[in-house]
Design an enzyme around this catalytic site. Sequence first.
Site, PDB file in Angstrom:
ATOM      1  N   SER A  23       0.830  -1.200   0.000  1.00 43.70           N
ATOM      2  CA  SER A  23       0.000   0.000   0.000  1.00 43.70           C
ATOM      3  C   SER A  23       0.864   1.249   0.000  1.00 43.70           C
ATOM      4  O   SER A  23       2.072   1.178   0.242  1.00 43.70           O
ATOM      5  CB  SER A  23      -0.894   0.005   1.240  1.00 43.70           C
ATOM      6  OG  SER A  23      -1.770  -1.091   1.193  1.00 43.70           O
ATOM      7  N   GLY A  25       2.988   4.270   0.821  1.00 41.79           N
ATOM      8  CA  GLY A  25       3.786   4.641   1.975  1.00 41.79           C
ATOM      9  C   GLY A  25       4.379   3.471   2.734  1.00 41.79           C
ATOM     10  O   GLY A  25       5.000   3.656   3.770  1.00 41.79           O
ATOM     11  N   LYS A  28       7.967   0.392  -0.629  1.00 42.12           N
ATOM     12  CA  LYS A  28       8.240  -0.521  -1.721  1.00 42.12           C
ATOM     13  C   LYS A  28       9.717  -0.512  -2.094  1.00 42.12           C
ATOM     14  O   LYS A  28      10.373  -1.540  -2.149  1.00 42.12           O
ATOM     15  CB  LYS A  28       7.438  -0.063  -2.952  1.00 42.12           C
ATOM     16  CG  LYS A  28       6.364  -1.013  -3.304  1.00 42.12           C
ATOM     17  CD  LYS A  28       5.568  -0.513  -4.489  1.00 42.12           C
ATOM     18  CE  LYS A  28       5.625   0.973  -4.620  1.00 42.12           C
ATOM     19  NZ  LYS A  28       4.969   1.525  -5.746  1.00 42.12           N
ATOM     20  N   THR A  29      10.214   0.709  -2.350  1.00 44.12           N
ATOM     21  CA  THR A  29      11.604   0.848  -2.776  1.00 44.12           C
ATOM     22  C   THR A  29      12.543   0.373  -1.672  1.00 44.12           C
ATOM     23  O   THR A  29      13.531  -0.307  -1.926  1.00 44.12           O
ATOM     24  CB  THR A  29      11.892   2.311  -3.133  1.00 44.12           C
ATOM     25  OG1 THR A  29      10.809   2.784  -3.911  1.00 44.12           O
ATOM     26  CG2 THR A  29      13.157   2.433  -3.931  1.00 44.12           C
ATOM     27  N   ASP A1003      40.883  12.674 -39.371  1.00 45.05           N
ATOM     28  CA  ASP A1003      40.100  12.641 -40.607  1.00 45.05           C
ATOM     29  C   ASP A1003      39.664  11.227 -40.945  1.00 45.05           C
ATOM     30  O   ASP A1003      38.499  10.988 -41.250  1.00 45.05           O
ATOM     31  CB  ASP A1003      40.914  13.224 -41.774  1.00 45.05           C
ATOM     32  CG  ASP A1003      41.028  14.736 -41.663  1.00 45.05           C
ATOM     33  OD1 ASP A1003      40.281  15.325 -40.854  1.00 45.05           O
ATOM     34  OD2 ASP A1003      41.871  15.321 -42.366  1.00 45.05           O
ATOM     35  N   ASP A1021      45.390  12.177 -42.618  1.00 48.36           N
ATOM     36  CA  ASP A1021      44.957  13.564 -42.502  1.00 48.36           C
ATOM     37  C   ASP A1021      45.010  14.190 -43.887  1.00 48.36           C
ATOM     38  O   ASP A1021      46.035  14.115 -44.558  1.00 48.36           O
ATOM     39  CB  ASP A1021      45.860  14.333 -41.531  1.00 48.36           C
ATOM     40  CG  ASP A1021      45.154  15.563 -41.003  1.00 48.36           C
ATOM     41  OD1 ASP A1021      44.363  15.423 -40.050  1.00 48.36           O
ATOM     42  OD2 ASP A1021      45.375  16.654 -41.567  1.00 48.36           O
TER      43      ASP A1021
END
Lengths: 1133, 277
Positions: A23, A25, A28-29, A1003, A1021
């Site tokens: 739920s 708050g 989760k993280t 180049d 070059d």
Amino acid sequence: VTTPLPYDVCGPLPTGVTLLEASAGTGKTFTIAALTARYVAEGMPLDEVLLVTFGRMATGELRARVRDRLVSVEAGLARARVGVAPAAADEVLMHLCAVPDDELVTRQARLTRALADFDAATITTTHGFCQQMLSGIGVAGDVDRDLTFVEDLTGLVDEVVDDLYLRKFAGRSPIDGFDLTLARRIGHDVVGQPAAAIVPQGQPEQSVAAMRYRLAQAVRDEVERRKRRMRVLTYDDLQTRLAAALRDPHATDRLRDRFRVVMVDEFQDTDPVQWDIVRTAFGDGATTLVLIGDPKQAIYAFRGADVHTYLTAASDAGTVATLDRNWRSDRALVDAYDALFDGLMLGHPGIEYRTVQAAEAHREAGLRGAPHDAALRVRVVHRDEGRVELTRAGWASNATARAEVAADLAADVVELLSSGAELVARDGRGAEVASELVGPGDIAVLVATHRHAALVRDAFAGVGVPAVIAGAGSVFGTPVAKEWLALLEALERPSSIGRVHAAALCSFVGWSVERVATADDAAWEDVYVRLHEWSAVLRTRGVASLLESLMRSERLPARLLSREDGERELTDLRHIGQLLHQEATTERFGVTALTAWLRARVREAADDVHDEDRSRRLESDSGAVQVLTIHRCKGLEFPIVYCPFLWQPPYMPDEQLPVFHDAAAGDQRAIDVGGPAHAGFADHQARHVAEVQGEALRLAYVAMTRARHQTILHWASTFDSRESSLARLLFAAELAPSDIRLARPPHERAVIARLEAIATNAPGTTSIERAAGARGVSWEPPVAAARRLAVRPFDRGFDLAWRRASYSGLTSGANETGVASEAEPTSTTDEDIDVGGSAPAAPAIDPQEGLRGVELPLGGMPRGARVGTLVHAVLEHTDFAAPDLDAEVGRALADQIKWNPTGIGSVDSFTTGLAQALDTPLGPMVGDIRLRDIPTSDRLDELTFDLPLVGGDIPVASLDVGAIADLFERHLAPDEPLAGYAVRLRDPLLDQRIRGYLTGSIDAVLRVPGNGAVRRFAVVDYKSNWLAVDGDPISAWDYRPAALAAAMEHAHYPLQALFYVVALHRYLRWRIVDYDPDVHLAGVLYLFVRGMIGATTPVVDGTPCGVFAWRPSSALVIAASDLLDRGTGADRG
Amino acid sequence: VDDELDDAIPVELDPLGRWGVGQRLLESRRRGADWATAVAAERARGLLPPGRLGQQVLDEVRPTVVAIHDAVTAAIGGAVEPRAIDVSVDLGAEGVVAGTVPDVHGVALVTATYSRVAAKHRLAAWVRLLALAAARPAGAFRAATVGRARGRGAAAATIGSLDASEATAHLRTLVDLYGRGMREPLPLYCNTSEALARRRNARDEWETRPGGFDREDRDPEHVFVLGRDVPFSALLAEPARPDEGGAGWRTDEPTRIGRYAGRLWDGLLAVEERTGL
């Protein structure tokens, strides 16, 4: 259905498929990070863990949180090893430390390794995951390389629908009720919901419903076909294609082998295709699959999320558990929500509210001294106050009720801010550690639509409370966009009086209407002059330069910031400038095309709400009330939250096609395109409305649960309020599951009675107030103690030696002729060339005199840097190995001269001359190979490099040009052609210390045959230098080896060549197994194209004219590389 | 200045696109092209959808084009080549009104438009006819403005011949308004003032309804001066100023906007005949 058990993050680690219902708050993280730390500590390598979440921002946050957790656990284990017990509040660390000492050591080592390899961890978005996996499974993934991702298919879908419509109706009579607008809507909706089945199938062949069905299918098919043809891909396609690829068990095995633990965050926002992928790859039980989500927060159906998928997955999961502790909100608020939501289903029988416990730290209220200190406050608009207009039936009119609520909300905020209320910060046990005054930045107002957001922002503006709208639609919808348009229109035609007058009125010039009306000719003349200047800046240097010069010359920031809304305007003004610059650069737009583009963006601004780049930026995030839509507030939290419009029903446009879930078809999502005439439509429409209404309940849940300390709701009894989420939450008991509205709108008295009844289940948490906020109040921000203002002195020192150095930057100081890598010496006299010491002073006959008779086809090509640039561009875009080289060079020239309009003299001799240069043998160093022998697969054009010098950002040693000269001296034998260069490099004007980065662009790098199968690499070059003496005819003699060596030294090219070889050396060292400079480095080729005339190029002592080849010894290359890296000694600062 | 051409084939025309088709067909007919030629030219322009989709549009606009064309022909009363007449009216201290009046067929100043005959068309005809009448007293000019009726068919606003001194007096009034308008933005909005002068529902001409077509409150110049979404009641709130009264003003009208509406429109409304408007 049994109630799932609370999940213990310190219990046995999950195996098989586990679903965690979390739920709002409940951390989760936090849980994902803790589980990751545990898996790693207990033996799972981090690179076998896959973490998937939604959205780039969420991924960034998850990454940071997981890393922080790994760091803190690693540190905790380290402390535990020396006997320091972890803090009791950190249960996870306690759990991990409760092992014997040798295991502690092992665990700490595992975490250390995981942190070292953290970049290898797969923490990604769903789309990122799909992309990685598709490339990981190789050809089984049906995705071409070089595809372009597109986010918006609107234009393509319009085109497809138009074509199909035209094909159908150009030759026959149109059918009633089947117009283009409808066809487009059908097209957009079915393409926008790619996972939804199209219904109704099997209608009578000639019916309109059948025709609409056929159109929908045809649009999907044709869009798919055109996407493939245009080589574009949407993010949805990635998923679809990965899902299809996984039907091959070999592909599935490869994914399964890579990951042993997979955690999917925000799982309620998944969709059937994503779930199909995850289940197929990881749902077999052998992999640990943890799905974390909250069906109560499923609010993204509009962009394809499908909570039914979550519910299906939940019923399949081996283990279902919940997180039952709320770490966000005060206990009183949690209790108030428990009382309000207890036992409710939020739009689906499977989405049930579960009560949660507040964490110990939030036992006491975090808001102190507020005028109303209840955790949940409901402010009710009373119709008898006479502040709202009433409808004929006596209900409040929507518009006036909204205005009244906005005014009351603003007044309530003023009262709160002026009250001296404080926010209290607490530690893990709930003890107070600090407190501070409530400020505007602590308050959020959550609304459903941008229009409501604007209404609230205006109300705040009226009472002097700073407020910002987050994500307030497209920046092109702002007044500033019109000002930019007025400016561009004036710059497009700076002589048009109307346009100039319009431009004078906008912020860039900043004239008032009065001034425009009364200005005299001299004043206008000044404006005309300025506009012409700006027009030139725009034309020659682009939008970014224009914006910056306007900022300075017109003192825009000072002028704008003196206005009330100036910060906002300045932000938008810059933002649009950047978007214009981007468009002008990528599309190579001139002012007219750019103006047209901006005009189109302004016109479409109202519909342009999804593009992140165009979404208005926050002008300031400090000290302002944040007004944002509920869809945007997901995952955020605020101390105090207002939800002022939950009494308004969700917006459901009539013309929208019903999207619904068909229970009979296994809860498959479907979209009904058939229109009201067919039999099933009414039922589908009803399901659609019920689903939208269900989501509205979840939106209310998400909005209310954003608060840490206090939530304030408003109520107004309008006729529509009977369909609102708040009414349906309050009076849920009176509603059958299928009801989407109350029989009649609730009277204020009924609402109050109901709220009081609910509040008895959570005494002291809720207050019911009259929305009668004082009018005419306004907020006076607390004045900081008076301070004397003074101009801040600039007393910092600059490290002027630190820079991104390039060869031309390093040599420009000394080279009086101003040699840049493209420019050429403006006058090359005999004496200069002779610096190398090759031309004898004696009047003896030069054995190479004959070369003076050899004419050069490119001899007539004009001189100068612009021609040089063009030559480079043409060579870069020429396929040297093309069979008809003249035609190929001609084509490249025709393309490139458009971007670099340059006088080149005769086109034919330019083309033939360059083709001949490509046909010239390049000398013994590369086995006399010619450029035309090099296919494009064996050359790399424009290899750019940025090499850190003596530590780069933080210099660790010292390096000066003299040290490089030392290298030349040490490594070049006296008889080598460039032996004299060391002396030249000791030019006192060149002496400087260098720090920072060495940057440059080679180049071309060629891959040429070496010994046996080995291939070697050469730096190329191109030089277009004119080496003849002014006034003399140019001939091969001017490009004989000795002349080239002199020219090389004169222009400091050896320094450049050395840098290039070092860059190539490092590039190869990182890429070639068993790299050895002796084997793989071919050397440097300076190709003076004017002197290269093909197979007939004169050869002097084995070396062709026009080609300067140099193979610095490997020892020199390695020594130079080391010198650039380590310098010569400690940094002298 | 939104003059970019769309490079896609038109599939369905919006109201403005349909109006354009009708207007161009009407102009072609007025210049003497027959229907088939006018249609062929319109198709060739590429602004009509192909095939039946375009035919549908043509079928829809044709009756109205025909009706307007017929009404114009009737108003001219025979085939007369239009001419342009140079006029110059000396108003003494108030200046000189000079210019060219186009579309004069004999004595009839006739304008045809595929639009509805709106306030702005009628005002234009009024000013031109005043100038003609004042400059050429013997001319006995009259004016007819023909356009689309509400529903089907043609509508017209006509003005009979005017006495030269009468016309000069009206011109003086208009020049006075012009002078005031050059000094400040006047509360004089074309459609709104016309409705107000005719004591019709002026609020509906001013206020844009949610989801409805833009009304005069959304005209860019009005938004620029007054701001967006100004309610009609706010326009009425401003009282007339002392110098906005006397002869030629509606002195019984308390509001400023009402005074100006009367001043602009009263002369025209007294002599104008309107059919089908």
